[in-house]
Design a protein around this motif. Structure first.
Motif, mmCIF file in Angstrom:
data_model
loop_
_atom_site.group_PDB
_atom_site.id
_atom_site.type_symbol
_atom_site.label_atom_id
_atom_site.label_comp_id
_atom_site.label_asym_id
_atom_site.label_seq_id
_atom_site.Cartn_x
_atom_site.Cartn_y
_atom_site.Cartn_z
ATOM 1 N N THR A 1 0.873 -1.183 0.105
ATOM 2 C CA THR A 1 -0.644 -0.025 -0.261
ATOM 3 C C THR A 1 0.829 1.415 0.177
ATOM 4 O O THR A 1 0.512 2.695 -0.018
ATOM 5 C CB THR A 1 -1.129 0.008 1.173
ATOM 6 N N GLU A 2 2.501 1.155 -0.434
ATOM 7 C CA GLU A 2 2.997 1.882 -0.004
ATOM 8 C C GLU A 2 3.784 1.862 -0.929
ATOM 9 O O GLU A 2 4.569 1.029 -1.362
ATOM 10 C CB GLU A 2 3.594 2.489 1.278
ATOM 11 N N PRO B 1 -2.896 0.747 -5.096
ATOM 12 C CA PRO B 1 -4.054 0.473 -3.853
ATOM 13 C C PRO B 1 -3.039 1.278 -3.343
ATOM 14 O O PRO B 1 -1.718 0.757 -2.765
ATOM 15 C CB PRO B 1 -4.187 -1.017 -3.711
ATOM 16 N N GLY B 2 -2.999 2.731 -2.241
ATOM 17 C CA GLY B 2 -2.912 3.887 -1.791
ATOM 18 C C GLY B 2 -1.621 4.794 -1.605
ATOM 19 O O GLY B 2 -1.871 5.326 -3.286
ATOM 20 N N ARG C 1 5.004 -3.084 4.181
ATOM 21 C CA ARG C 1 4.176 -2.828 3.078
ATOM 22 C C ARG C 1 4.017 -2.674 1.336
ATOM 23 O O ARG C 1 3.229 -1.639 1.431
ATOM 24 C CB ARG C 1 2.509 -2.430 3.947
#
Length: 236
Positions: free
Chosen positions: A17-18, A112-113, A172
């Motif tokens: 997500t990063e 995402p993210g 993540r």
């Protein structure tokens, strides 16, 4: 050379997500050769500063780059230059060689993210580059050499500063880079690592030490097609 996959396993990135991207030769391909303009400017700066021929200046410039992570850091340490003046002159280039890349923009947007640019260049250079590519609005923040207090990647402290400032959960996170040595710390921090490579390794590197070798076991994936790589990670 040990084979590294250039096709991502989507499940390998399901937790990410990063998303952290280097700038030059990463968000645009090596063959665009935007950085060569900066390289010429840096050689000219060193030549004018020290009264050297361009050949002598380039040799010194490259030694500082290899030893200190950036030419700028070497010039600051050995010659006490004004870093902001150097950055302004180094990045006085024609961004018109970059064309908008809608497919890359859509791929980054769909990840995402959060998305970051983490560069040894300046914020202004990153903004100009990303704007020319049409992808600037898809990033949450830009961390540059000024924010790093002029200590460039691959220094551990610079990654720590970036991660702390943006509260990045490295477990993540994934990082995309064009220099193998700049992925050592991200891998040690638990990040997925992706190396961006030229289409033709034998012709498009200027320095042999920049090339991937069998010793680079910290690289999870290698690709010369960032857009294609990202598209395999997102739902279409």
């Amino acid at each position: 050379m040990t084979e590294i996959s250039n096709i991502p396993d989507k499940s390998d990135f399901a937790h990410v997500t990063e998303w952290v991207f280097d700038l030059d030769n990463t968000l645009y391909p090596h063959h665009v050769d935007l950085f060569s303009q900066i390289d010429v400017n840096m050689t000219g700066y060193v030549a004018a500063l020290l009264g050297l021929s361009r050949e002598e200046a380039r040799t010194l410039q490259k030694r500082y780059y290899q030893d200190h992570g950036t030419t700028l850091k070497g010039l600051m340490l050995h010659h006490g230059i004004d870093p902001l003046d150097f950055l302004e002159k180094a990045h006085a280039i024609d961004y018109g060689v970059l064309a908008p890349d809608p497919a890359l923009g859509e791929a980054i947007k769909a990840l995402p993210g959060r998305k970051f640019i983490f560069t040894n260049g300046s914020v202004k250079h990153a903004e100009m580059t990303a704007r020319a590519l049409g992808i600037l609005d898809h990033f949450d923040d830009i961390f540059d050499i000024v924010a790093a207090e002029y200590v460039p990647k691959p220094a551990d402290a610079t990654y720590d500063k970036f991660m702390a400032l943006n509260r990045v959960d490295t477990a993540r996170a994934a990082m995309f880079e064009d220099l193998p040595r700049n992925l050592l710390v991200p891998k040690a921090l638990g990040m997925k690592t992706v190396l961006l490579m030229p289409r033709d390794e034998s012709h498009e590197f200027t320095d042999a030490w920049e090339k991937r070798t069998d010793a680079d076991v910290h690289i999870d994936y290698a690709t010369s097609d960032l857009t294609g790589f990202l598209c395999r990670l997102i739902d279409r």
